[in-house]
Design a protein around this motif. Structure first.
Motif, PDB file in Angstrom:
ATOM      1  N   LEU A  31       0.818  -1.209   0.000  1.00 22.99           N
ATOM      2  CA  LEU A  31       0.000   0.000   0.000  1.00 22.99           C
ATOM      3  C   LEU A  31       0.856   1.265   0.000  1.00 22.99           C
ATOM      4  CD1 LEU A  31      -2.798  -1.082   2.509  1.00 22.99           C
ATOM      5  CD2 LEU A  31      -2.934  -0.989   0.017  1.00 22.99           C
ATOM      6  N   SER A  32       2.051   1.166   0.594  1.00 22.27           N
ATOM      7  CA  SER A  32       2.922   2.350   0.660  1.00 22.27           C
ATOM      8  C   SER A  32       3.493   2.730  -0.700  1.00 22.27           C
ATOM      9  CB  SER A  32       4.073   2.107   1.639  1.00 22.27           C
ATOM     10  OG  SER A  32       5.012   1.183   1.104  1.00 22.27           O
ATOM     11  N   THR A  33       3.402   1.815  -1.680  1.00 18.30           N
ATOM     12  CA  THR A  33       3.952   2.091  -3.008  1.00 18.30           C
ATOM     13  C   THR A  33       2.947   2.750  -3.938  1.00 18.30           C
ATOM     14  OG1 THR A  33       3.345  -0.097  -3.845  1.00 18.30           O
ATOM     15  CG2 THR A  33       5.507   0.120  -2.803  1.00 18.30           C
ATOM     16  N   ARG A  34       1.732   2.985  -3.471  1.00 17.18           N
ATOM     17  CA  ARG A  34       0.714   3.582  -4.346  1.00 17.18           C
ATOM     18  C   ARG A  34       1.145   4.969  -4.826  1.00 17.18           C
ATOM     19  NH1 ARG A  34      -4.637   2.687  -0.739  1.00 17.18           N
ATOM     20  NH2 ARG A  34      -3.155   3.530   0.797  1.00 17.18           N
ATOM     21  N   ASN A  35       0.854   5.237  -6.091  1.00 16.87           N
ATOM     22  CA  ASN A  35       1.185   6.547  -6.645  1.00 16.87           C
ATOM     23  C   ASN A  35       0.043   7.536  -6.377  1.00 16.87           C
ATOM     24  OD1 ASN A  35      -0.813   5.865  -8.519  1.00 16.87           O
ATOM     25  ND2 ASN A  35       0.696   5.136 -10.027  1.00 16.87           N
ATOM     26  N   THR A  41       2.026   0.242  -9.636  1.00 15.85           N
ATOM     27  CA  THR A  41       2.551  -0.299 -10.886  1.00 15.85           C
ATOM     28  C   THR A  41       3.824  -1.081 -10.622  1.00 15.85           C
ATOM     29  OG1 THR A  41       3.934   1.621 -11.380  1.00 15.85           O
ATOM     30  CG2 THR A  41       1.634   1.715 -12.105  1.00 15.85           C
ATOM     31  N   VAL A  42       4.226  -1.875 -11.607  1.00 17.58           N
ATOM     32  CA  VAL A  42       5.443  -2.675 -11.475  1.00 17.58           C
ATOM     33  C   VAL A  42       6.648  -1.767 -11.235  1.00 17.58           C
ATOM     34  CG1 VAL A  42       6.947  -4.350 -12.607  1.00 17.58           C
ATOM     35  CG2 VAL A  42       4.476  -4.443 -12.990  1.00 17.58           C
ATOM     36  N   GLY A  43       6.658  -0.625 -11.905  1.00 17.86           N
ATOM     37  CA  GLY A  43       7.770   0.295 -11.762  1.00 17.86           C
ATOM     38  C   GLY A  43       7.903   0.914 -10.390  1.00 17.86           C
ATOM     39  N   ASN A  44       6.796   0.899  -9.601  1.00 16.81           N
ATOM     40  CA  ASN A  44       6.854   1.440  -8.243  1.00 16.81           C
ATOM     41  C   ASN A  44       7.588   0.509  -7.274  1.00 16.81           C
ATOM     42  OD1 ASN A  44       3.462   2.550  -8.701  1.00 16.81           O
ATOM     43  ND2 ASN A  44       5.315   3.753  -8.962  1.00 16.81           N
ATOM     44  N   MET A  75       6.496  -1.941 -17.446  1.00 15.90           N
ATOM     45  CA  MET A  75       6.727  -1.522 -16.066  1.00 15.90           C
ATOM     46  C   MET A  75       5.655  -0.551 -15.566  1.00 15.90           C
ATOM     47  SD  MET A  75       9.319  -3.277 -15.179  1.00 15.90           S
ATOM     48  CE  MET A  75       9.998  -2.566 -13.684  1.00 15.90           C
ATOM     49  N   THR A  76       4.818  -0.040 -16.481  1.00 11.80           N
ATOM     50  CA  THR A  76       3.719   0.847 -16.055  1.00 11.80           C
ATOM     51  C   THR A  76       2.441   0.065 -15.795  1.00 11.80           C
ATOM     52  OG1 THR A  76       3.007   1.277 -18.338  1.00 11.80           O
ATOM     53  CG2 THR A  76       4.686   2.738 -17.401  1.00 11.80           C
ATOM     54  N   GLU A  77       2.527  -1.249 -15.935  1.00 11.10           N
ATOM     55  CA  GLU A  77       1.351  -2.098 -15.728  1.00 11.10           C
ATOM     56  C   GLU A  77       0.923  -2.071 -14.259  1.00 11.10           C
ATOM     57  OE1 GLU A  77       0.321  -6.903 -15.838  1.00 11.10           O
ATOM     58  OE2 GLU A  77       2.021  -6.110 -16.994  1.00 11.10           O
ATOM     59  N   PHE A  84       1.846  -8.993  -6.465  1.00 10.80           N
ATOM     60  CA  PHE A  84       2.964  -8.492  -5.665  1.00 10.80           C
ATOM     61  C   PHE A  84       3.572  -9.619  -4.824  1.00 10.80           C
ATOM     62  CE2 PHE A  84       4.237  -6.837  -1.449  1.00 10.80           C
ATOM     63  CZ  PHE A  84       5.305  -6.028  -1.827  1.00 10.80           C
ATOM     64  N   LEU A  85       2.710 -10.447  -4.219  1.00 12.83           N
ATOM     65  CA  LEU A  85       3.201 -11.562  -3.410  1.00 12.83           C
ATOM     66  C   LEU A  85       3.970 -12.567  -4.266  1.00 12.83           C
ATOM     67  CD1 LEU A  85       0.139 -12.280  -1.064  1.00 12.83           C
ATOM     68  CD2 LEU A  85       2.257 -11.093  -0.483  1.00 12.83           C
TER      69      LEU A  85
END
Length: 716
Positions: A31-35, A41-44, A75-77, A84-85
């Protein structure tokens, strides 16, 4: 407790790879990686993952980006939590592979079958093929297909009909499968092949294999990395079978007093093997202590000392004088060959520190020549320590049941491994997600004794909230290893899980609490509806000992699964044993993940009779009614054939996972601990455990409760 709801994912296998502690931490990181738009995204991911303790020393951010790029082209997917897991597990496998081995000695039992890396070790494949050729080369059915060539894919082709793996399980633990239940026609139809694979997987669980991520379709397709993982576990179980005081009482020579003997009884077979190896190395004057079968044996020195002390007649000074590790490894294997020890590894495997093959090699040396004395006094003492057959059967039963749940900790000895409370908390969290307050739990290794008591006190508190009968049980009793009370607690936990699973088959139960009487009545009605005459008065009805009732029950839920030409009248003990052995294999072949011994049916062990009946009931009630009616004519077979379709490929893994939570391994005898749960009759247990009019609203259902979708839900 209601505020600590578990983190749930829809894929049961994926859920089984993590503890709730790990899932909560990873969910927070995810959740901390949300833009800014709230998407992940994969790039995050790379910057966040690179900072995690699991990867920061092994993988750089750039390497993580590259690995993710292998699975995701864009990577923007956008990525969800489950993806993620899976990415996390993939990275974890890469990090471990880069490290060059498993983190703990016991992890080999699970490591090969829980990696997402679809690569196989050609050395391991060659060793396992040699093992199969050696032990099954004269099998009446398989000898026309053997020996296998390790250089091609003939192994993966041969396992596709399920016969080879079933036979290999019987080599590892003789008598596990009644071979009369294996479909061995030259050409098998899809139902017969599926039955063999279902029988194989359920029997693998029954000997202690971890198969939470393997389904029948994986075996049908012959997926190499999963098959090698399963074969590896089966062979290791065979090679380590004698590493206990019951089979090899001479092991008592490794310890000095009774306290050490108890500790030895609680060790994993791999750790006993390490202790045995260090025992001989110390006698030989070797200064180092071996702690693993990888980096510590790479240079070959430990092997040279070990073989010199075990077989001095074949020793050569040139082995230790050799400077090149590969040259020394060659000399070591020549020494082993002169001892008539099979080669489970090559010089390259020693130099590279292959943990699986080195472990297999040392285990084989132990089996062939353990070098221990035959001091009659010490052996008598060891035999006295392991003479409680009833308790040991119950311990084995719960140990394998716990391991079948797919928790993070692998249990080697229930009485030793539950004393810090952590394993019991993991089991409770698996059976009732969200029931454990992990903020108040301490993960091993635990140095402070009061932390163990805190863990165990929470175990007892949760048990009381689940309405268990816990007379005279406190957290300290678990810490002290009170066997009767521990077994009583685990029996109630397992039974609650079973009854909850049946309750959640709402088509049958309408969500009502299930009782022993419901299971008994269902079984009798099912047999009667098939125009059979047998009836069961109770789960301790002595007439059940001949096995006829259960064969008729199995036949009533799937008419083609029982070959009546193989059934005896059950009049003598030998005939009863034949029937009981056949019942167990037929039930596993059908799709029931059961863990009985023939003695449990012959002796009418009421706990195990209840489990067997409930397992058959659960399987039957999960089958689509329309299928059984519409395909009755399509699956016609000869009277001595049994091509029943146990589960379809799509739902098979979900059902197998759910049933594994409902059953337990290796039947138990009724001991005095039973009175803490059952009173005089097991029918009373259900009312004490789950049959309550005022069920608390925060009670949580077990995992895999939705029989239609396989989704895990929390119901409050």
């Amino acid at each position: 407790m209601s505020s600590y709801v578990g983190v749930l994912v829809s894929d049961p296998w994926l859920q089984s790879q993590f503890t709730q502690v790990e899932l909560r931490a990873l969910k927070s990181k995810f959740l901390s990686t949300r833009n800014e738009s709230g998407r992940v995204t994969v790039g995050n991911l790379p910057p966040v993952l690179a900072k995690l303790k699991a990867f920061n020393e092994m993988l750089s951010e750039l390497e993580i980006t590259g690995i993710l790029g292998e699975s995701f082209s864009d990577m923007t997917e956008e990525i969800d939590f489950e993806a993620f897991l899976r990415a996390y597990l993939n990275l974890q496998a890469r990090a471990q592979a880069k490290l060059g081995g498993s983190r703990t000695p016991s992890s080999f039992l699970k490591a090969t079958t829980t990696t997402l890396l679809h690569t196989i070790s050609e050395s391991e494949k060659a060793s396992y093929v040699a093992h199969i050729n050696s032990y099954l080369g004269e099998d009446p059915f398989l000898k026309k297909y053997l020996p296998l060539d390790p250089s091609d894919n003939s192994l993966f082709d041969l396992v596709k009909d399920g016969v080879l793996l079933c036979k290999l399980i019987n080599v590892a633990v003789p008598g596990t499968i009644d071979e009369r239940a294996i479909n061995t026609k030259r050409v098998l139809n899809p139902w017969e092949r599926n039955e063999n694979h279902t029988l194989c997987l359920n029997s693998a669980k029954a000997i202690g294999c971890t198969v939470v991520n393997i389904g029948t379709q994986d075996l049908v397709e012959g997926r190499p990395h999963l098959l090698l993982g399963l074969i590896s576990q089966i062979i290791k179980i065979q090679l380590l079978a004698d590493l206990n005081l019951k089979k090899t009482p001479q092991l008592v020579e490794l310890v000095d007093d009774s306290k050490d003997v108890e500790e030895l009884m609680g060790l994993a077979p791999e750790k006993i093997l390490l202790r045995w190896m260090n025992f001989h190395l110390k006698k030989a004057g070797y200064k180092k202590t071996i702690t693993n079968f990888s980096s510590d044996v790479k240079d070959g020195e430990a092997y040279a000392f070990l073989l010199n002390v075990l077989a001095p007649e074949h020793c050569s000074p040139s082995t230790l004088d050799a400077k090149d590790p590969t040259e020394r490894a060659n000399l070591i294997l020549e020494h082993a060959e002169r001892m008539n020890c099979k080669r489970y590894l090559t010089p390259k495997d020693i130099v590279e520190g292959s943990p699986n093959l080195n472990l297999a090699f040392v285990a084989h040396i132990f089996h062939h020549r353990n070098g221990l004395s035959t001091d009659s006094k010490k052996i008598s003492f060891a035999e006295m320590m392991t003479d409680d057959v009833q308790v040991s059967r119950e311990e084995r039963c719960f140990r394998l049941w716990i391991n079948s749940l797919g928790i993070a900790t692998y249990v080697n000895n229930v009485f030793e491994d539950v004393r810090n409370g952590w394993v019991l908390l993991e089991v409770l969290d698996k059976v009732s997600p969200g029931s454990v307050n992990w903020k108040h739990a301490t993960k091993p290794p635990i140095k402070m004794p009061f932390r163990k008591v805190e863990n165990c006190n929470q175990v007892v508190r949760i048990g009381k909230e689940l309405k268990f009968s816990l007379v005279n049980l406190g957290g300290n009793d678990i810490v002290q290893g009170n066997k009767k009370l521990i077994l009583a607690f685990l029996w109630q936990l397992m039974k609650l899980n079973m009854l909850q699973l049946l309750k959640n088959l709402r088509v049958y139960s309408q969500g009502k609490e299930m009782t022993d009487s419901d299971i008994l009545n269902w079984a009798n009605k099912k047999v009667k509806s098939a125009n059979r005459n047998s009836q069961m008065e109770s789960f301790k009805d002595k007439n059940l000992s001949n096995g006829i009732f259960f064969l008729e029950l199995l036949s009533s839920v799937e008419p083609r699964v029982v070959n009546w030409n193989l059934v005896t009248k059950g009049e003598s003990d030998d005939e009863k044993r034949l029937n009981a052995t056949y019942i167990i294999s037929v039930a596993r072949k059908l799709g029931c993940s059961i863990f009985l011994l023939p003695e449990d049916i012959m002796e009418v062990n009421q706990k195990m009779i209840l489990i067997l009946t409930a397992s058959i009931m659960y399987w039957s009630l999960t089958q689509p009614v329309e299928e059984s009616e519409s395909t009755a004519g399509e699956k016609a077979a000869t009277p001595d054939a049994s091509p029943a379709l146990s589960v379809d490929a799509e739902n098979g893994d979900v059902l197998a996972s759910a049933v594994s939570n409902l059953t337990m391994e290796n039947g138990t005898k009724d001991t005095t601990s039973s009175s803490l749960v059952d009173g005089e009759d097991s029918d009373n247990t259900s009312s004490a455990v789950v049959e309550n009019g005022d069920t608390p609203s925060k009670r949580i259902t077990p995992i895999n409760s939705n029989s239609e979708t396989g989704e895990e839900k929390v119901v409050r």
